[in-house]
Design a protein around this motif. Structure first.
Motif, PDB file in Angstrom:
ATOM      1  N   SER A 175       0.825  -1.208   0.000  1.00  0.00           N
ATOM      2  CA  SER A 175       0.000   0.000   0.000  1.00  0.00           C
ATOM      3  C   SER A 175       0.858   1.255   0.000  1.00  0.00           C
ATOM      4  O   SER A 175       0.596   2.214  -0.738  1.00  0.00           O
ATOM      5  N   CYS A 202       1.257   3.713  -3.413  1.00  0.00           N
ATOM      6  CA  CYS A 202       0.901   5.129  -3.290  1.00  0.00           C
ATOM      7  C   CYS A 202       2.088   6.036  -3.612  1.00  0.00           C
ATOM      8  O   CYS A 202       1.923   7.093  -4.207  1.00  0.00           O
ATOM      9  N   LYS A 238      -8.090  -0.248   1.314  1.00  0.00           N
ATOM     10  CA  LYS A 238      -8.039   1.197   1.531  1.00  0.00           C
ATOM     11  C   LYS A 238      -9.429   1.809   1.460  1.00  0.00           C
ATOM     12  O   LYS A 238      -9.787   2.685   2.254  1.00  0.00           O
ATOM     13  N   GLU A 269      -4.372   9.568   2.770  1.00  0.00           N
ATOM     14  CA  GLU A 269      -4.527   8.170   2.371  1.00  0.00           C
ATOM     15  C   GLU A 269      -5.562   8.024   1.263  1.00  0.00           C
ATOM     16  O   GLU A 269      -5.353   7.296   0.293  1.00  0.00           O
ATOM     17  N   THR A 315      -4.914   6.796  -2.612  1.00  0.00           N
ATOM     18  CA  THR A 315      -5.645   5.656  -3.177  1.00  0.00           C
ATOM     19  C   THR A 315      -6.292   6.038  -4.492  1.00  0.00           C
ATOM     20  O   THR A 315      -6.259   5.279  -5.471  1.00  0.00           O
TER      21      THR A 315
END
Length: 212
Positions: free
Chosen positions: A30, A34, A74, A110, A114
């Motif tokens: 993750s 990103c 996410k 975040e 995403t």
């Protein structure tokens, strides 16, 4: 009997360790997806997760599978709660609070990362962008649409279009300038009070359009 108990204990330890490594992989992937986009290698993910490349492939057959799982996780982490239908306050208060939470959630670093990760793969891996739409925007739209439909059925508002479309109208208005700028890594100088005023005006306009 003791042997059976011990075997169960061993299996449980193995399962726990396996799940722990899977979570390490997801966390590392993750972060790297990103930061670097879909082009990040499985070797880099394994190194970041502090596991072997073989372990990564034992949990995820392909990078597509890993990216898919990361996006879903996410989106779920960033979903708003589904307590709309349980809220007995007046519709204007409920919706004004909802759009504030909605925009605040989308503005989190975040959530922005995403979104960018999903968009970056929209041409080469459209199925992954579809995963994002289903787990994120679509889930939120359906939740709001359900609430609006109940309000329509209870004669609080009068929808002239399907509840899904009405929900999308409000959510798109709630994005606002601040969100579009944020997706491009920019900040605007509007104060928190100005932005709140904008969102509340969106709800007022929405309700006026569907008033009985």
């Amino acid at each position: 009997m003791p042997m059976i108990t011990n075997c169960f204990y061993v299996r449980r330890i193995v399962t726990t360790r396996s799940e722990q490594k899977k979570q390490q992989i997801l966390k590392a992937a993750s972060i790297l997806f990103c930061e670097q986009g879909y082009g990040v290698s499985m070797d880099a993910i394994a190194l970041k997760a502090e596991v072997s490349k073989q372990t990564v492939y034992a949990h995820f057959k392909t990078k597509d599978d890993l990216f898919d799982t990361c996006i879903r996780a996410k989106c779920i982490d960033n979903q708003l709660d589904d307590s709309l239908l349980e809220d007995t306050r007046t519709i204007d208060i409920v919706l004004k609070e909802f759009v504030l939470r909605f925009q605040s959630m989308l503005l989190s670093e975040e959530a922005c990362q995403t979104y960018r990760a999903a968009v970056s793969q929209s041409e080469t891996h459209p199925q992954l962008a579809k995963v994002y739409l289903q787990a994120g925007p679509q889930a939120t739209t359906e939740m709001l649409a359900e609430y609006l439909q109940v309000q329509h059925d209870n004669h609080v508002i009068q929808l002239s279009i399907p509840a899904q479309d009405a929900a999308m109208q409000l959510l798109l208005m709630a994005h606002g300038k601040v969100l579009y700028w944020a997706y491009l890594g920019q900040k605007i100088e509007d104060s928190e009070q100005q932005n709140r005023g904008y969102l509340e005006a969106c709800v007022d306009m929405f309700l006026k359009g569907y008033s009985r």
